[in-house]
Design an enzyme around this catalytic site. Structure first.
Site, PDB file in Angstrom:
ATOM      1  N   GLU A  99      -4.636   5.014   7.070  1.00 31.94           N
ATOM      2  CA  GLU A  99      -5.376   3.848   7.561  1.00 31.94           C
ATOM      3  C   GLU A  99      -6.353   4.228   8.677  1.00 31.94           C
ATOM      4  O   GLU A  99      -6.890   3.354   9.364  1.00 31.94           O
ATOM      5  CB  GLU A  99      -4.399   2.791   8.094  1.00 31.94           C
ATOM      6  CG  GLU A  99      -3.397   2.272   7.081  1.00 31.94           C
ATOM      7  CD  GLU A  99      -4.017   1.357   6.041  1.00 31.94           C
ATOM      8  OE1 GLU A  99      -5.231   1.080   6.155  1.00 31.94           O
ATOM      9  OE2 GLU A  99      -3.302   0.928   5.126  1.00 31.94           O
ATOM     10  N   HIS A 131      -0.602  -1.104  13.664  1.00 34.41           N
ATOM     11  CA  HIS A 131      -0.312  -1.722  12.370  1.00 34.41           C
ATOM     12  C   HIS A 131       1.167  -1.575  12.073  1.00 34.41           C
ATOM     13  O   HIS A 131       1.728  -0.483  12.157  1.00 34.41           O
ATOM     14  CB  HIS A 131      -1.133  -1.047  11.273  1.00 34.41           C
ATOM     15  CG  HIS A 131      -0.756  -1.469   9.883  1.00 34.41           C
ATOM     16  ND1 HIS A 131      -0.708  -2.793   9.504  1.00 34.41           N
ATOM     17  CD2 HIS A 131      -0.403  -0.748   8.788  1.00 34.41           C
ATOM     18  CE1 HIS A 131      -0.349  -2.871   8.232  1.00 34.41           C
ATOM     19  NE2 HIS A 131      -0.155  -1.643   7.785  1.00 34.41           N
ATOM     20  N   HIS A 183       4.786  -3.736   9.881  1.00 33.36           N
ATOM     21  CA  HIS A 183       5.202  -4.624   8.798  1.00 33.36           C
ATOM     22  C   HIS A 183       6.300  -5.588   9.276  1.00 33.36           C
ATOM     23  O   HIS A 183       7.441  -5.522   8.802  1.00 33.36           O
ATOM     24  CB  HIS A 183       5.736  -3.800   7.616  1.00 33.36           C
ATOM     25  CG  HIS A 183       4.724  -2.932   6.959  1.00 33.36           C
ATOM     26  ND1 HIS A 183       5.049  -2.060   5.934  1.00 33.36           N
ATOM     27  CD2 HIS A 183       3.388  -2.797   7.149  1.00 33.36           C
ATOM     28  CE1 HIS A 183       3.968  -1.422   5.539  1.00 33.36           C
ATOM     29  NE2 HIS A 183       2.949  -1.849   6.263  1.00 33.36           N
ATOM     30  N   GLU A 197       4.326 -20.410  24.806  1.00 38.91           N
ATOM     31  CA  GLU A 197       3.576 -19.254  25.277  1.00 38.91           C
ATOM     32  C   GLU A 197       2.565 -18.734  24.247  1.00 38.91           C
ATOM     33  O   GLU A 197       1.670 -17.956  24.597  1.00 38.91           O
ATOM     34  CB  GLU A 197       4.519 -18.113  25.665  1.00 38.91           C
ATOM     35  CG  GLU A 197       5.195 -17.433  24.508  1.00 38.91           C
ATOM     36  CD  GLU A 197       5.933 -16.152  24.933  1.00 38.91           C
ATOM     37  OE1 GLU A 197       5.656 -15.620  26.023  1.00 38.91           O
ATOM     38  OE2 GLU A 197       6.769 -15.692  24.144  1.00 38.91           O
ATOM     39  N   HIS A 246       1.621  -7.683   3.272  1.00 35.59           N
ATOM     40  CA  HIS A 246       1.565  -6.310   3.785  1.00 35.59           C
ATOM     41  C   HIS A 246       2.044  -6.214   5.223  1.00 35.59           C
ATOM     42  O   HIS A 246       3.058  -5.584   5.496  1.00 35.59           O
ATOM     43  CB  HIS A 246       0.136  -5.770   3.642  1.00 35.59           C
ATOM     44  CG  HIS A 246       0.004  -4.315   3.960  1.00 35.59           C
ATOM     45  ND1 HIS A 246      -1.016  -3.544   3.466  1.00 35.59           N
ATOM     46  CD2 HIS A 246       0.740  -3.482   4.734  1.00 35.59           C
ATOM     47  CE1 HIS A 246      -0.889  -2.296   3.897  1.00 35.59           C
ATOM     48  NE2 HIS A 246       0.175  -2.245   4.686  1.00 35.59           N
TER      49      HIS A 246
END
Length: 274
Positions: free
Chosen positions: A116, A140, A142, A170, A211
């Site tokens: 990525e 990134h 999951h 919040e 994803h």
């Protein structure tokens, strides 16, 4: 002393391990990149090796020219980073044209930056410009609750931001601009990198359908805290609808506006309210 003793590397490793302990990094899932400060480069440069060849990228990020990034490796497991960081991590330098990189430290087993990496560089480029250089992290992961919501909610920034803001007081404070959403696209491909970077002009968090999620932040604490807060909000939302009853009480639009005014949230995205 070694590269691994540098404070920034220790903070990086801690964030990776925290993500693993949250359950966000099954197998070799997820990636993290951090743009080093000039002071950090000066501290760490004694350990750099500039003999590797330049590797061309399919993108050009001119405003990242001659910057250095810590990155996770392709195929590496977050659960192993704390055990063997020099194998799992690397430091890369971007060339003077912003279209190629070379490894200057790490990847002792011969790995390369995360698949990525183009998405990360495009997002770093956007966030560096949008925040006057303040944001240095792209993360990134999951998280399972936020991924679950991509099977339930409309894949729009308004639907996700509204649902998440209304679960915990919040939330509008932590991510006042809201959350961007990308419909399913092939991971690692140029199209999803470009789409995510476009959304990053507005949002610090972007959900990828089926994803995971990308977040940006100025520090490790802020980036991890953003991911953690959004995932907790998503889990509370799922818990609520799993009770099998229509929600009777949520934070209203009026109350969200009151929060924005009370905390002087100049970035609050009123356009995402009903």
């Amino acid at each position: 002393m070694s590269m691994l003793d540098a404070e920034v590397v220790q903070e990086y490793i801690r964030m990776c391990d925290d993500g693993w302990l949250q359950g966000w990094h099954e197998r070799n899932a997820g990636n993290l990149t951090y743009r080093l400060t000039e002071a950090e480069v000066e501290e760490c440069e004694i350990y750099f090796d500039y003999t590797d060849d330049w590797v061309e990228m399919d993108i050009s990020v001119e405003n990242l020219a001659e910057e250095f990034f810590i990155t996770t490796g392709a195929g590496k497991y977050f659960r192993n980073i704390a055990l063997d960081a020099e194998d799992c991590l690397g430091v890369v330098e971007i060339n003077e044209d912003g279209d190629a990189y070379r490894v200057v430290w790490g990847f002792s087993g011969g790995a390369v930056p995360t698949s990525e990496f183009p998405s990360h560089m495009l997002n770093h480029s956007i966030k560096k410009e949008a925040t006057d250089g303040l944001n240095r992290i792209i993360y990134h992961a999951h998280p399972e609750a936020i991924v679950s919501l991509t099977s339930i909610l409309p894949l729009t920034a308004k639907a996700f931001s509204s649902a998440l803001w209304r679960t915990i007081t919040e939330c509008p404070i932590v991510f006042p601009a809201g959350v961007g959403v990308v419909e399913w696209m092939m991971p690692g491909a140029g199209e999803i990198a470009v789409k995510t970077s476009e959304l990053m002009e507005t949002f610090d968090a972007v959900v990828w359908a089926a994803h995971g999620m990308f977040v940006s932040g100025a520090t490790f604490d802020l980036a991890f805290g953003l991911m953690h807060t959004i995932e907790k909000s998503a889990r509370i939302y799922l818990n609520t609808i799993s009770a099998g009853k229509r929600s009777l009480r949520t934070i209203t639009d009026t109350q969200l506006r009151d929060i924005a005014e009370t905390f002087d949230l100049v970035d609050f995205n009123y356009s995402l309210l009903d």
